[in-house]
Design an enzyme around this catalytic site. Structure first.
Site, PDB file in Angstrom:
ATOM      1  N   PRO A 162      19.596  28.689  20.200  1.00 35.11           N
ATOM      2  CA  PRO A 162      21.091  28.322  20.286  1.00 35.11           C
ATOM      3  C   PRO A 162      21.520  27.472  21.336  1.00 35.11           C
ATOM      4  CG  PRO A 162      20.292  30.819  20.237  1.00 35.11           C
ATOM      5  CD  PRO A 162      19.174  29.901  20.370  1.00 35.11           C
ATOM      6  N   CYS A 163      22.657  26.809  20.913  1.00 40.92           N
ATOM      7  CA  CYS A 163      23.046  25.727  21.930  1.00 40.92           C
ATOM      8  C   CYS A 163      24.506  26.114  22.705  1.00 40.92           C
ATOM      9  CB  CYS A 163      23.617  24.547  20.834  1.00 40.92           C
ATOM     10  SG  CYS A 163      25.161  24.871  19.894  1.00 40.92           S
TER      11      CYS A 163
END
Length: 366
Positions: free
Chosen positions: A132-133
């Site tokens: 996840p960013c």
């Protein structure tokens, strides 16, 4: 006999990253995904079976129900389901030979030994994945100010270390980790982490999806132990990507219409190409939402909670149209409610880009 190169997909989502590799002849062995809808989407598209962990070293097969816009499924598939999937093309010559294990669980709870039990004696050639960013993106106004806190303190940002942990344990020939450009702010720390698990060469490859035929703009960094510089192709406009769907009925999966918020309905006909109804502030930039797409240009970056309005019709794009902007083939299905489908699509790797990367890796492994 052609020997398929084998890969594992960590944080697999609905399968955009894997789709490009499968189209290029790679075989997925294991995929890990916490979100249930996304895990089911993955299994549905690649003929997989879904497991969840019940205790250390022990997993059980999940019985799931799914919905993809026009057809309900139970898992495993019944005869009528299989006929429909074959007719649509989801179960084609490539995918029907696959049987990946999809682990629907938190990657922090999964040990490499447990993955090895599923793959048995098969050698892992490649590990891909996109942690996840949120911890690194400039679109997040709450991200940690200190870049190193994003990697070592932030709970979401620390998932990059989980990716590195599994790569270190399984030692693939090549790894490719996708994230936003903001991850380069901790470049030195990430290089150090990979070197500690045996990978001296670490490259931060910045690629633009639109350079490889994707109809929407998307700049991402692919951290790998090889240089990745695919051959560029002709860009594709919005109308080239979605124009024909105006004339197709609901026999196209995931082509369901979502209602515009009531506050926009009376004003939508006045919204010009490229204009947005609302703007929100990220950590370092202003982003539009509910944007009227320009038919002859690229779409802006597709995100999970970002919506687009059709160039010629006063409505939101359907999930299928949004998927076309991420270069998904129509036989790639998305399970779950309509909002879940938008999120899965927006949080994935565009297929045109993943396929370009897969070609580079295939050439490297010859």
């Amino acid at each position: 006999m052609v020997i398929m190169l084998k890969f594992i997909d960590l944080f697999c989502g609905c399968g955009g990253f894997s789709r490009g590799f499968v189209e290029e002849g790679f075989e997925p062995l294991v995929a890990i995904e916490l979100n249930e809808d996304a895990a089911f989407s993955y299994a549905l598209n690649f003929n997989g079976q879904i497991y969840e962990k019940i205790r250390p070293g022990e997993f059980k097969l999940k019985e799931l129900k799914g919905y993809v816009g026009i057809y309900p499924f139970k898992f495993p598939f019944e005869e009528e389901d299989i006929k429909w999937l074959k007719r649509l093309g989801t179960l084609n010559e490539k995918t029907k030979k696959l049987s990946p294990v999809v682990i629907n669980d938190d990657i922090r709870e999964i040990h490499a030994i447990e993955i090895e039990k599923f793959i048995k004696n098969k050698k892992v050639d490649v590990i891909i994945g996109g942690p996840p960013c949120e911890g690194y993106t400039g679109a997040n106004p709450k991200r940690e100010k200190n870049p190193y806190d994003r990697l070592y303190k932030d709970e979401t940002g620390r998932l990059v270390l989980e990716y590195i942990r599994i790569v270190g344990d399984l030692q693939p020939k090549i790894f490719v980790m996708e994230n936003v450009p903001g991850i380069k702010e901790v470049r030195g720390a990430i290089i150090k982490e990979f070197r500690e698990i045996g990978y001296e060469d670490v490259y931060f490859n910045t690629l633009r999806a639109e350079d490889y035929g994707n109809p929407s703009v998307r700049r991402r960094v692919f951290v790998s132990n090889i240089e990745i510089n695919p051959e560029k192709t002709q860009p594709k406009t919005v109308i080239e990507a979605i124009g024909d769907l105006m004339y197709k009925g609901r026999d196209v999966p995931n082509h369901e219409f979502a209602a515009l918020p009531a506050r926009f309905r009376k004003r939508v006909h006045k919204l010009g190409w490229g204009d947005a109804f609302i703007y929100f502030k990220g950590a370092n930039r202003r982003l539009g939402n509910y944007i009227r797409l320009h038919p002859l240009k690229l779409a802006e970056t597709v995100m999970g909670k970002r919506f687009f309005i059709h160039p010629y019709e006063d409505r939101l794009l359907t999930p299928r149209e949004q998927a076309r902007l991420m270069s998904y083939p129509d036989y790639h299905l998305f399970a779950g409610g309509i909002r879940s489908c938008y999120n899965q699509i927006g949080e994935s790797v565009p297929v045109a880009l993943s396929r370009a990367i897969a070609r580079v890796i295939k050439e490297n492994l010859k």
